[in-house]
Motif scaffolding. Structure first.
Motif, mmCIF file in Angstrom:
data_model
loop_
_atom_site.group_PDB
_atom_site.id
_atom_site.type_symbol
_atom_site.label_atom_id
_atom_site.label_comp_id
_atom_site.label_asym_id
_atom_site.label_seq_id
_atom_site.Cartn_x
_atom_site.Cartn_y
_atom_site.Cartn_z
ATOM 1 N N GLY A 86 19.453 -31.547 2.568
ATOM 2 C CA GLY A 86 20.716 -31.226 3.231
ATOM 3 C C GLY A 86 21.601 -30.340 2.377
ATOM 4 N N ASP A 87 22.922 -30.588 2.422
ATOM 5 C CA ASP A 87 23.870 -29.781 1.656
ATOM 6 C C ASP A 87 23.608 -29.846 0.158
ATOM 7 N N THR A 88 23.032 -30.921 -0.325
ATOM 8 C CA THR A 88 22.737 -31.059 -1.754
ATOM 9 C C THR A 88 21.671 -30.064 -2.183
ATOM 10 N N ALA A 89 20.815 -29.668 -1.247
ATOM 11 C CA ALA A 89 19.750 -28.714 -1.544
ATOM 12 C C ALA A 89 20.187 -27.272 -1.330
ATOM 13 N N GLY A 90 21.040 -27.026 -0.359
ATOM 14 C CA GLY A 90 21.479 -25.661 -0.088
ATOM 15 C C GLY A 90 22.538 -25.664 0.987
ATOM 16 N N LEU A 91 23.773 -25.381 0.596
ATOM 17 C CA LEU A 91 24.891 -25.472 1.534
ATOM 18 C C LEU A 91 24.857 -24.307 2.501
ATOM 19 N N ILE A 92 24.743 -24.622 3.779
ATOM 20 C CA ILE A 92 24.623 -23.595 4.797
ATOM 21 C C ILE A 92 26.015 -23.107 5.203
ATOM 22 N N THR A 93 26.179 -21.793 5.291
ATOM 23 C CA THR A 93 27.476 -21.238 5.652
ATOM 24 C C THR A 93 27.761 -21.491 7.127
ATOM 25 N N PRO A 94 29.045 -21.641 7.492
ATOM 26 C CA PRO A 94 29.379 -21.829 8.907
ATOM 27 C C PRO A 94 28.899 -20.686 9.791
ATOM 28 N N ALA A 153 20.632 -30.167 7.950
ATOM 29 C CA ALA A 153 20.510 -31.435 7.240
ATOM 30 C C ALA A 153 19.460 -32.329 7.889
ATOM 31 N N ILE A 154 19.476 -32.394 9.214
ATOM 32 C CA ILE A 154 18.509 -33.215 9.944
ATOM 33 C C ILE A 154 17.097 -32.663 9.787
ATOM 34 N N HIS A 155 16.966 -31.342 9.916
ATOM 35 C CA HIS A 155 15.648 -30.725 9.791
ATOM 36 C C HIS A 155 15.099 -30.895 8.373
ATOM 37 N N SER A 156 15.960 -30.755 7.369
ATOM 38 C CA SER A 156 15.500 -30.916 5.993
ATOM 39 C C SER A 156 15.031 -32.344 5.742
ATOM 40 N N ALA A 157 15.692 -33.323 6.384
ATOM 41 C CA ALA A 157 15.260 -34.717 6.253
ATOM 42 C C ALA A 157 13.884 -34.914 6.871
ATOM 43 N N LYS A 158 13.633 -34.247 7.991
ATOM 44 C CA LYS A 158 12.312 -34.341 8.612
ATOM 45 C C LYS A 158 11.239 -33.759 7.697
ATOM 46 N N ILE A 159 11.508 -32.576 7.156
ATOM 47 C CA ILE A 159 10.539 -31.929 6.275
ATOM 48 C C ILE A 159 10.245 -32.816 5.069
ATOM 49 N N LEU A 160 11.293 -33.353 4.455
ATOM 50 C CA LEU A 160 11.103 -34.162 3.252
ATOM 51 C C LEU A 160 10.388 -35.472 3.555
ATOM 52 N N SER A 161 10.805 -36.165 4.607
ATOM 53 C CA SER A 161 10.154 -37.444 4.932
ATOM 54 C C SER A 161 8.698 -37.235 5.342
ATOM 55 N N ASP A 162 8.413 -36.144 6.059
ATOM 56 C CA ASP A 162 7.021 -35.821 6.395
ATOM 57 C C ASP A 162 6.196 -35.577 5.130
ATOM 58 N N THR A 163 6.774 -34.857 4.171
ATOM 59 C CA THR A 163 6.063 -34.535 2.937
ATOM 60 C C THR A 163 5.797 -35.784 2.112
ATOM 61 N N TRP A 219 10.313 -26.067 2.537
ATOM 62 C CA TRP A 219 11.746 -25.758 2.586
ATOM 63 C C TRP A 219 11.965 -24.250 2.640
ATOM 64 N N ASP A 220 11.316 -23.522 1.730
ATOM 65 C CA ASP A 220 11.501 -22.066 1.676
ATOM 66 C C ASP A 220 11.073 -21.410 2.989
ATOM 67 N N ALA A 221 9.954 -21.861 3.543
ATOM 68 C CA ALA A 221 9.460 -21.274 4.788
ATOM 69 C C ALA A 221 10.438 -21.493 5.943
ATOM 70 N N THR A 222 11.168 -22.604 5.903
ATOM 71 C CA THR A 222 12.072 -22.944 6.999
ATOM 72 C C THR A 222 13.476 -22.401 6.800
ATOM 73 N N PHE A 223 14.005 -22.444 5.565
ATOM 74 C CA PHE A 223 15.433 -22.199 5.346
ATOM 75 C C PHE A 223 15.784 -21.007 4.468
ATOM 76 N N THR A 257 20.288 -16.278 12.502
ATOM 77 C CA THR A 257 21.012 -17.290 11.739
ATOM 78 C C THR A 257 20.853 -18.688 12.328
ATOM 79 N N HIS A 258 20.064 -18.839 13.368
ATOM 80 C CA HIS A 258 19.834 -20.150 13.956
ATOM 81 C C HIS A 258 18.356 -20.519 13.842
ATOM 82 N N GLY A 259 18.113 -21.807 13.751
ATOM 83 C CA GLY A 259 16.744 -22.276 13.653
ATOM 84 C C GLY A 259 16.079 -22.387 15.004
#
Length: 371
Positions: free
Chosen positions: A271-279, A288-298, A321-325, A366-368
């Protein structure tokens, strides 16, 4: 199964906790506050996460959340642009969503320690030792850092982004006003921008990013809003005519959008701890939700067996993470440079109005994508 400690109970921490607990990992989550509580957040959740949230049953069902399908942006000179949102989304307060997710996490088996801050993490002999502010010590095989934009651990870990200026503040109000409930708006002012979006219970989120120096010069949030934000006629109308639900806003001070390391001393950031996304980069809640999915899957893939390999887990997480964000964060930082000032925001809006193709291109980049 490996014991997992999660530092921070925001969206990324809670979603990770729920998914890992459902897989029978022992999960211990440390949250410095007590649920429910308000936090600075735009409270717009794009539909890129909707299918995932429904599949995983991560949304409360007893609310009628406003559906957002239009986007409005305005410059300081009063010109504005309204366009259809490619994916759309919905408004939901963190007060409601985080409380729901915390209850779900407990039901899945996560042990949540509220009012508990982690002040130090040490790694040795393939194990973590976590120390709380009350001198309690916990052990874990894996640690997830999900403590948000700023944290005590950032200084302990000597994270690189702390070597740079942290010039921004974030301020959030909840208001009642006459504004389209199908529209999310972003209004520029000198040094920042302010968003408004409908949330539950006939309320709106009014949240803005500003400069610390403007707050210091004005002396108070209220005076800064009067001197700086209200120069934009759209914001003047909102602030002058809205009913403010709470006496005081929620404020977060001193942060930046500098890139951050994804893994520090084997702590897996999310989430924000890994890379703060600009508004202006889509949607921080969705990231934040997507990063949690990636991490928990890994973690589920690489840490289930007794012969697990920490290095392989960390490499896989970074690649995913890099591929997604990575590109999304870069585009967001570049796009942001055109907003938050009188001349650049006026010019950017003029270009967007004369070139709808370009405006749509910026939004798509700028959107996923739904996952």
């Amino acid at each position: 199964m490996k014991t997992i400690a999660i530092i921070g109970g925001g969206l990324s921490g809670l979603v990770s906790a729920i998914r890992l607990s459902r897989l029978d990992f022992p999960v211990l989550l440390f949250e410095k506050k007590e649920y429910p509580y308000h936090k600075v957040c735009g409270e717009y959740l794009s539909n890129e996460v909707l299918n995932f949230m429904k599949r995983e049953e991560l949304l409360p069902k007893h609310y009628d959340f406003p559906q957002i399908n239009k986007f409005q942006v305005s410059a300081l000179n009063g010109q504005s642009l309204t366009m259809a949102l490619d994916l759309g989304g919905f408004g939901i307060s963190r007060f409601v969503l985080d409380e729901f997710l915390a209850k779900e996490a407990r039901m899945t088996g996560t042990k949540i320690l509220e009012n508990t801050s982690i002040i130090n993490v040490e790694f040795g002999n393939n194990q973590f030792k976590l120390e709380t502010s009350t001198n309690e010590v916990y052990q874990a095989d894996l640690v997830i850092g999900a403590y948000g934009k700023n944290g005590v651990l950032d200084k302990k870990l000597e994270r690189n982004h702390l070597n740079y200026e942290a010039p921004f503040i974030g301020v959030k109000h909840h208001i009642k006003t006459d504004f389209p409930r199908d529209t999310v708006a972003l209004h520029n002012f000198e040094g920042g921008y302010c968003g408004i979006v409908a949330i539950e219970n006939d309320q709106f989120n009014l949240c803005y990013l500003g400069r610390r120096e403007d707050l210091k010069n004005a002396g108070s949030v209220e005076e800064m809003e009067a001197q700086v934000l209200k120069v934009n006629p759209f914001l003047k109308s909102i602030f002058d005519n809205a009913e403010f639900v709470y006496e005081k806003p929620v404020v977060i001070n001193a942060f930046s959008f500098r890139p951050k390391a994804l893994i520090e001393n084997h702590i897996l950031m999310s989430g924000d701890t890994a890379g703060l996304i600009t508004p202006l980069c889509g949607n921080g809640m969705a990231m934040a939700i997507h990063s949690a999915k990636i991490l928990s899957d890994t973690i589920a893939e690489y840490a289930c067996s007794e012969q697990w390999d920490r290095q392989r887990l960390e490499m896989a997480y970074k690649q995913r993470w890099d591929a997604t964000f990575k590109r999304r964060l870069w585009v967001g930082r570049k796009t942001q440079s055109f907003f938050g000032s009188k001349w650049s925001s006026n010019a950017a809006l003029s270009v967007m109005k004369s070139s709808p193709w370009l405006a749509n291109k910026i939004m798509k980049n700028t959107h996923g994508k739904p996952f």
